[in-house]
Design a protein around this motif. Structure first.
Motif, PDB file in Angstrom:
ATOM      1  N   TRP A  24       0.828  -1.209   0.000  1.00 31.16           N
ATOM      2  CA  TRP A  24       0.000   0.000   0.000  1.00 31.16           C
ATOM      3  C   TRP A  24       0.858   1.253   0.000  1.00 31.16           C
ATOM      4  O   TRP A  24       0.508   2.249  -0.631  1.00 31.16           O
ATOM      5  N   GLY A  25       1.983   1.207   0.691  1.00 35.47           N
ATOM      6  CA  GLY A  25       2.883   2.357   0.719  1.00 35.47           C
ATOM      7  C   GLY A  25       3.500   2.657  -0.638  1.00 35.47           C
ATOM      8  O   GLY A  25       3.794   3.810  -0.953  1.00 35.47           O
ATOM      9  N   ALA A  26       3.682   1.638  -1.441  1.00 32.83           N
ATOM     10  CA  ALA A  26       4.308   1.803  -2.761  1.00 32.83           C
ATOM     11  C   ALA A  26       3.285   1.887  -3.888  1.00 32.83           C
ATOM     12  O   ALA A  26       3.657   1.990  -5.058  1.00 32.83           O
ATOM     13  N   MET A  30       3.892   2.328  -7.929  1.00 34.74           N
ATOM     14  CA  MET A  30       3.626   1.186  -8.809  1.00 34.74           C
ATOM     15  C   MET A  30       2.597   1.550  -9.884  1.00 34.74           C
ATOM     16  O   MET A  30       2.723   1.136 -11.034  1.00 34.74           O
ATOM     17  N   GLU A  31       1.585   2.346  -9.526  1.00 25.10           N
ATOM     18  CA  GLU A  31       0.610   2.774 -10.525  1.00 25.10           C
ATOM     19  C   GLU A  31       1.292   3.594 -11.615  1.00 25.10           C
ATOM     20  O   GLU A  31       1.006   3.429 -12.806  1.00 25.10           O
ATOM     21  N   ALA A  32       2.211   4.484 -11.225  1.00 32.00           N
ATOM     22  CA  ALA A  32       2.950   5.281 -12.208  1.00 32.00           C
ATOM     23  C   ALA A  32       3.820   4.384 -13.086  1.00 32.00           C
ATOM     24  O   ALA A  32       3.886   4.565 -14.311  1.00 32.00           O
ATOM     25  N   PHE A  33       4.483   3.420 -12.481  1.00 33.08           N
ATOM     26  CA  PHE A  33       5.330   2.472 -13.218  1.00 33.08           C
ATOM     27  C   PHE A  33       4.515   1.721 -14.269  1.00 33.08           C
ATOM     28  O   PHE A  33       4.920   1.599 -15.418  1.00 33.08           O
ATOM     29  N   TYR A  34       3.349   1.225 -13.863  1.00 33.86           N
ATOM     30  CA  TYR A  34       2.495   0.482 -14.788  1.00 33.86           C
ATOM     31  C   TYR A  34       1.936   1.408 -15.864  1.00 33.86           C
ATOM     32  O   TYR A  34       1.848   1.028 -17.038  1.00 33.86           O
ATOM     33  N   ALA A  35       1.536   2.627 -15.485  1.00 38.77           N
ATOM     34  CA  ALA A  35       0.958   3.570 -16.444  1.00 38.77           C
ATOM     35  C   ALA A  35       1.965   3.922 -17.537  1.00 38.77           C
ATOM     36  O   ALA A  35       1.593   4.053 -18.710  1.00 38.77           O
ATOM     37  N   GLU A  36       3.231   4.059 -17.184  1.00 38.87           N
ATOM     38  CA  GLU A  36       4.270   4.341 -18.192  1.00 38.87           C
ATOM     39  C   GLU A  36       4.338   3.243 -19.236  1.00 38.87           C
ATOM     40  O   GLU A  36       4.762   3.486 -20.365  1.00 38.87           O
ATOM     41  N   ALA A  43      -1.697  -6.652 -13.834  1.00 38.15           N
ATOM     42  CA  ALA A  43      -1.502  -7.257 -15.151  1.00 38.15           C
ATOM     43  C   ALA A  43      -0.657  -8.518 -15.053  1.00 38.15           C
ATOM     44  O   ALA A  43      -0.907  -9.501 -15.743  1.00 38.15           O
ATOM     45  N   GLU A  44       0.337  -8.512 -14.160  1.00 40.43           N
ATOM     46  CA  GLU A  44       1.186  -9.699 -14.023  1.00 40.43           C
ATOM     47  C   GLU A  44       0.404 -10.871 -13.448  1.00 40.43           C
ATOM     48  O   GLU A  44       0.641 -12.015 -13.823  1.00 40.43           O
ATOM     49  N   ASN A  45      -0.562 -10.596 -12.583  1.00 38.74           N
ATOM     50  CA  ASN A  45      -1.384 -11.683 -12.045  1.00 38.74           C
ATOM     51  C   ASN A  45      -2.230 -12.311 -13.138  1.00 38.74           C
ATOM     52  O   ASN A  45      -2.355 -13.534 -13.212  1.00 38.74           O
ATOM     53  N   SER A  46      -2.812 -11.495 -13.982  1.00 39.26           N
ATOM     54  CA  SER A  46      -3.618 -12.017 -15.080  1.00 39.26           C
ATOM     55  C   SER A  46      -2.758 -12.831 -16.025  1.00 39.26           C
ATOM     56  O   SER A  46      -3.159 -13.886 -16.501  1.00 39.26           O
ATOM     57  N   PHE A  47      -1.557 -12.329 -16.308  1.00 35.98           N
ATOM     58  CA  PHE A  47      -0.638 -13.021 -17.212  1.00 35.98           C
ATOM     59  C   PHE A  47      -0.266 -14.387 -16.656  1.00 35.98           C
ATOM     60  O   PHE A  47      -0.406 -15.401 -17.319  1.00 35.98           O
ATOM     61  N   PHE A  48       0.197 -14.422 -15.401  1.00 34.21           N
ATOM     62  CA  PHE A  48       0.641 -15.685 -14.833  1.00 34.21           C
ATOM     63  C   PHE A  48      -0.511 -16.639 -14.553  1.00 34.21           C
ATOM     64  O   PHE A  48      -0.343 -17.847 -14.620  1.00 34.21           O
ATOM     65  N   SER A  49      -1.687 -16.118 -14.273  1.00 37.57           N
ATOM     66  CA  SER A  49      -2.839 -17.001 -14.083  1.00 37.57           C
ATOM     67  C   SER A  49      -3.174 -17.729 -15.372  1.00 37.57           C
ATOM     68  O   SER A  49      -3.637 -18.862 -15.345  1.00 37.57           O
ATOM     69  N   GLY A  50      -2.921 -17.103 -16.495  1.00 36.35           N
ATOM     70  CA  GLY A  50      -3.175 -17.739 -17.776  1.00 36.35           C
ATOM     71  C   GLY A  50      -2.073 -18.697 -18.187  1.00 36.35           C
ATOM     72  O   GLY A  50      -2.320 -19.670 -18.889  1.00 36.35           O
ATOM     73  N   VAL A  51      -0.855 -18.450 -17.748  1.00 38.31           N
ATOM     74  CA  VAL A  51       0.280 -19.258 -18.171  1.00 38.31           C
ATOM     75  C   VAL A  51       0.480 -20.482 -17.285  1.00 38.31           C
ATOM     76  O   VAL A  51       0.779 -21.570 -17.775  1.00 38.31           O
TER      77      VAL A  51
END
Length: 64
Positions: A24-26, A30-36, A43-51
């Motif tokens: 929560w502190g970060a 992290m939102e800025a990192f992903y937005a860039e 997104a990584e959870n969705s990716f790995f859940s599919g793989v």
């Protein structure tokens, strides 16, 4: 007392609280990192859940 039970009962809840607090502190960073990169948080959870459940043909993998 069994070692696993002791760990699960005493140590794990403290570790979980620290982990959640750190996430929560970060969150803003992290939102800025992903937005860039044009992604949203999780997104990584969705990716790995599919793989992970089995083989996935490359055409089904997300491009992000």
């Amino acid at each position: 007392m069994e070692t696993t039970v002791s760990y699960a009962r005493l140590v794990r809840p403290a570790i979980d609280r620290v982990y959640v607090g750190a996430r929560w502190g970060a969150r803003a960073r992290m939102e800025a990192f992903y937005a860039e990169r044009g992604c949203t948080l999780g997104a990584e959870n969705s990716f790995f859940s599919g793989v992970l459940p089995g083989r996935c043909p490359p055409r089904r993998l997300p491009t992000a």
